[in-house]
Each structure stands twice: as C-alpha cells, then as structure tokens.
Design a protein around this motif. Structure first.
Motif, short mmCIF file in Angstrom:
data_model
loop_
_atom_site.label_atom_id
_atom_site.label_comp_id
_atom_site.label_asym_id
_atom_site.label_seq_id
_atom_site.Cartn_x
_atom_site.Cartn_y
_atom_site.Cartn_z
N TRP A 239 0.44 -1.42 -0.18
CA TRP A 239 -0.23 -0.18 -0.19
C TRP A 239 0.59 1.15 -0.05
O TRP A 239 0.40 2.10 -0.06
CB TRP A 239 -1.01 -0.03 1.70
N ARG A 240 1.96 1.41 -0.03
CA ARG A 240 2.85 2.46 0.30
C ARG A 240 3.20 3.12 -0.88
O ARG A 240 2.82 3.04 -1.60
CB ARG A 240 4.18 2.01 0.68
N SER A 241 3.54 4.76 -0.81
CA SER A 241 3.01 5.79 -1.83
C SER A 241 4.36 6.66 -0.62
O SER A 241 4.49 6.36 0.25
CB SER A 241 2.09 6.24 -2.12
N THR B 154 3.52 7.67 1.72
CA THR B 154 4.17 6.99 3.57
C THR B 154 5.91 6.98 3.07
O THR B 154 5.87 5.45 2.70
CB THR B 154 3.93 6.05 3.40
N GLU C 23 -0.55 1.91 7.77
CA GLU C 23 -1.31 1.32 6.27
C GLU C 23 -2.83 1.66 6.53
O GLU C 23 -3.57 2.11 6.09
CB GLU C 23 -1.03 0.15 6.25
N VAL D 282 -3.36 4.99 4.54
CA VAL D 282 -3.45 4.99 3.65
C VAL D 282 -4.96 4.13 3.53
O VAL D 282 -5.79 5.01 2.06
CB VAL D 282 -2.74 3.83 2.74
#
Length: 575
Positions: A217-219, A222, A570, A573
């Motif tokens: 889920w990282r972007s 984050t 997480e 997000v």
C-alpha cells in the motif's frame, strides 16, 4: 508504487546492515551505546559480541583508508577516492566481500585470548581458509580467499594478547574477493558458485519482495515505509538456540531479544502480508510459558529470563491479529492458542492477586513494560488500572475464542470475569476524574503525571462515555508536536531522556490510538497517528524519542517502532 529494487539508503551508524535470517550484522555499534571507528561483524548468538574488525587500507601506506560508507538493503560499500570495498550477504551465515584498489584487514575484535574468553586464530589446512574461533559466541568465523593475495597474516596460533588476522589485496589483474562464514565446528570448504554481482541482485530482490508483501500500500505519502520494512526484515533471525521459530529481534544492536509484549506489535505489522511469520511472532514467548502460565520477560538465542513478566496485552493483540491475518489460523491452531492464553490469564488471576483481591497487581514497574514510570515512584508492588484494563480485554478475547470453539460454558465464564474485572477497576481505582494506583501492602492510593495512568483508554467501546471523554482530554495534554510524552512535560519528574518518564514510545502510541478510535475519539486518534508517523519519517525508528525535540534516543533501529509506523501508515492509507 514501483520501488527501486536497490531499496532505501540508510546510515550504518543508526541501522545495522544485515539480512533476513542472519544472526550477525555489520555495524560500528559493538556494545550498548559504544561505536567503534571501524565496522565490525557483530554476532548475536550467546549475546551481542563484536567478532571481526573490517578495515579498508590505503594501498600505499598500509594505514586505515579514508572512506565513506554507503548502505542499501542488498549492498554495503566503503568508498574512497581511488577504490572501494563491497559487502553483500550470500546467505544468512555467509557474506562475500570484494575490493578494488583498497586492501582489507580482517582482524579479531578481541585483543586477548584466555582459557575462557577471546578469539583464537589459525590457518585451517583442511579447508585452505583462515579461522577465528570465539569463546563468546561458541562459533567459528572462516575466511576463504577467492581471488587476490593474502599480503599479511599475524597472530596465527597466538595465545594471550596479540593482534590476530589477515590482510588481503588485489593482484595486478583484478579485484580481491573473500567469503566470511559463521559456522559451528566444521563444514566442507567454501566453494564459490555465484558471482558477486548475482549475490547483490539476489539480496536486493529478497528485500524488495518482502517490502512488496508487507507494505504493498506504500506511496509517496508514506515515505518511511520501505526503511521500516528493512528494519524488521534485517532484524529477523532463523530458528536457532532457544528460538524454534523465526524471530524478529527488537534490534540487531544491543536490544537483541524478544520481549513478551514487544513481539505483539511486530506480529500485527506482519499479519496482512506474512501471516505465518506473524503467527510465529505472536507465539514465540508462549513457547517458553512456565508451569504457572507465566510468559518469560524475554527470550533470545541462549537465554530465557523469568525474573519479571510483561503486561497481558496478548488478548488485545490476538483480537487484532485474527482480524488482519490474510490466512486465518485453523481450528487446531486456535484451540492451542486458546489454551495458552487461558494459562497466561490464569497466572494473573492466581499468582498476581492477593487473597480476597478482585484485581491483580504488578510486582515492579518492569512487569508493566513501563519500567521506571512515575506511577511506580511511591511503591512498586501496586494495583494499577492499566493492568486491569488489559486483563479485561484479554478476558473478552477468551470469551470470543471460546464461542468460536463451541465452548459456551467457558465463554459465559470469561464474559462474567471480564465484566467483574472492569467493574472492580472502576469501583476501586476511578475517583471521578482520574484513575489512581494502590499499594498492595499499604493500601495507599496516588496518581501521577504519567501517561500510564491514562492507559485504560484501551478499553475503547467498553468504557462509559463520560470516563473515556475525561481520559481523552487528559491524553491530549500529553501531546507535543511529535507525539505522546510519557510524562507531562510540565511535570517536575519529566526527563528528556528518562526512559518512561518523558520520551515518546511506539507501544503506548499504538495502544492509546487504538483505544481512542474504538471509543469514538477519532480526531484525537488521527492527530496522534499523524504526529507519530511524521516523527518516524523525520527521526527514524529509535527505541524512543525526545518528546520536545523528536530526537531519536537509545537503540536507533528498533523493530516495534518500525512495525508501529507500518501499522499506522497502512491504516492512514486505507482510511
């Protein structure tokens, strides 16, 4: 988000260079708060022990070369104006090193050999290698030269005080290369089967696959997620010694153990992507549960400590774990877990309740996990509201498990026990505007300016709205620009580096944020989450942080801090 397969760069002054499964790292940190000038191979078998000093040399002078150190998850490099030395993990117990223009000295870290301590060094004729054998770890460190020339060896078979080691340098036609293995008594001679470049590629891919699994889920929102994943990945060790499962150590610095509440936060962060590893983390201390049902204080390679315990947050953790694991435990696994959790709960209801008492007690601040919190200043053997709250949640979880396992009588009994424990907590420890602690022997009560007194917010939806509102207001007073101070900064007992007397800690943040959210205080929970995530993105994953400046304190590569960041990131997000 498509990641650079090389992973995030980091400073080895803060975070050890290691790999998943290994019991050793490469770091200048050789003991608690002690940094050496050179990087060392530091083993965590039988404790933390610096084994080998790794020193690139100036080819012209033979003295220490001026280098800068760069690190990413798959590659560690010493770089100078004229050459470099590179190091990568071929496997959890073997590193390969290659150098151009810079010779390398590999030396025993211990200067003295006695009949009971130190490192013995010799040339192994059978394996055509150089061996350092250590009393401290009980292991051997074998250096095999793959290319280049050994220009100097010193201390071969020496006893007493002596320099011990070798220097390897390149031949005229190419780089030098060596393999360093951590092994037991013997194994076949090392044979090179893959190129150094391939080793680096494999190591990078191993981490990249892990971070894709743990934090898909990282972007850009984050930015610390990959480094947090590296801290957890690199601190994970393979089963060995007293660990029959893979274990995430709190750190591969000096906090190289699994404490019996720290492990819960690592389990929760791993649950969505690595459910089997998460399940192992949850159960690892339970593997050493004693005959009374107590969990050990800590477990590591060659040591189980039982002199203290840790708070019963395991019911709270298990409930969250079961909801977040992508592969849920099957019925036999849940039945075993129920039995273990029941025994742990009964320990608190029997061994930690005085005759006629409704509530259990701690015997020392260490039992709470908040070792020196000001709650424990007047007395140490105390009944506290945080303990009652954790136990109430654990009793609720046992009731849910019993229902799931078709044990209705048990479910009814646990539900009644949960209600009775919470009622006693409110009756005995709630004054109308705050919770107090009570001395078991004196009967005296007191409150403090510590955040621990507000921990009953973990009861969330179980708390009366009026009480949770009062607690939320008091919790908000602990907020600094960086997060929740464990002691009010206005308190005369506040210490900037006072362990649980001021600094910000990850577990307190997670537990309180979760309780506030379940109690309906979403805005405050969001604020706490945002501040803690920003803290980690700015100052890393230290054991704790100065509440007023945000500076990382103590151990600077702590897994429960990294895991807590992953949990909050997480959730942010996905919200």
């Amino acid at each position: 988000m498509t990641a650079d397969r090389s992973g995030p760069a980091f400073s080895v002054q803060e975070i050890p260079f290691s790999t998943y499964g290994s019991w050793f790292d490469i770091s200048p940190v050789v003991a608690e708060k002690i940094r050496a000038e050179d990087l060392h191979l530091v083993s965590h078998q039988n404790g933390m022990h610096a084994m080998l000093r790794l020193m690139p040399l100036d080819a012209a002078t033979g003295e220490r070369a001026e280098t800068r150190v760069e690190a990413t998850p798959g590659l560690l490099s010493w770089i100078s104006a004229v050459g470099r030395v590179d190091l990568a993990y071929e496997s959890p117990d073997t590193v390969r090193l290659r150098g151009t223009a810079l010779p390398l000295r590999v030396a025993a870290a211990a200067a003295t050999l006695t009949p009971f301590s130190g490192t013995y060094y010799f040339r192994d004729a059978a394996a055509d290698a150089y061996v350092f054998t250590s009393y401290e770890t009980g292991r051997r460190y074998r250096v095999t030269v793959l290319s280049g020339t050994v220009t100097h060896t010193y201390g071969d078979q020496a006893l007493g005080s002596a320099d011990r080691g070798l220097t390897v340098a390149a031949d005229a036609d190419g780089p030098w290369e060596i393999a360093v293995e951590e092994l037991d008594t013997a194994r076949p001679p090392y044979a090179s089967t893959v190129t150094f470049g391939k080793i680096v590629e494999t190591a990078r891919n191993s981490f990249a696959d892990f971070v894709d699994t743990v934090a898909p889920w990282r972007s850009s929102a984050t930015p610390a997620a990959e480094l947090a994943a590296y801290v957890v990945w690199s601190a994970t060790v393979r089963p060995a010694g007293l660990l029959s499962r893979p274990g995430v150590l709190m750190s591969k610095h000096w906090m190289d153990k699994v404490w019996s509440w720290d492990h819960c936060f690592n389990a929760l962060a791993l649950a969505p992507g690595c459910p089997e590893l998460a399940w192992d983390q949850y159960h690892l201390p339970f593997d050493h549960q004693d005959e009374t049902g107590a969990l050990p204080d800590s477990v590591t390679h060659s040591e189980v400590l039982n002199n203290f315990v840790k708070p019963p947050i395991h019911g709270w953790a298990l409930g969250r774990l079961r909801r977040s694991m992508t592969t849920p435990p099957d019925r036999p696994e849940l039945a075993e877990t129920y039995d273990r959790l029941e025994r742990w709960t009964n320990f608190w209801l029997t061994a930690r309740r005085a005759p006629g008492a409704a509530l259990p007690h701690y015997q020392h601040g260490n039992d709470s996990g908040w070792d020196n919190a000001t709650t424990f200043d007047p007395e140490r053997v105390v009944v506290t509201a945080d303990l009652a709250a954790f136990l109430t949640l654990q009793l609720h979880e046992l009731a849910e498990l019993a229902t799931h396992l078709d044990r209705p009588d048990d479910a009814h009994r646990w539900k009644q026990a949960a209600e009775a424990t919470q009622a006693a907590m409110l009756d005995e420890l709630w004054t109308g505007d705050r919770f107090v602690a009570r001395g078991v022997h004196s009967g005296n009560t007191w409150d403090s300016a510590g955040l621990l007194d507000l921990m009953p917010i973990v009861l969330g939806e179980h708390l009366p709205a009026g009480i949770s509102g009062v607690l939320a207001d008091r919790i908000a007073a602990h907020l600094t620009p960086h997060g929740l101070a464990t002691e009010l900064p206005t308190s005369p007992h506040y210490l900037s580096d006072g362990y649980w007397r001021g600094p910000i800690w990850a577990p307190a943040t997670i537990l309180i944020e979760d309780g506030l959210r379940r109690a309906g205080h979403h805005r405050l929970a969001d604020d706490i989450s945002t501040r803690f995530r920003t803290l980690c993105e700015t100052h890393g994953f230290a054991e704790n942080f100065d509440a007023l400046t945000g500076t990382g304190l103590r151990d600077r590569a702590y897994t429960w801090t990294a895991s807590s960041y992953l949990l909050l990131a997480e959730a942010a997000v996905r919200s």
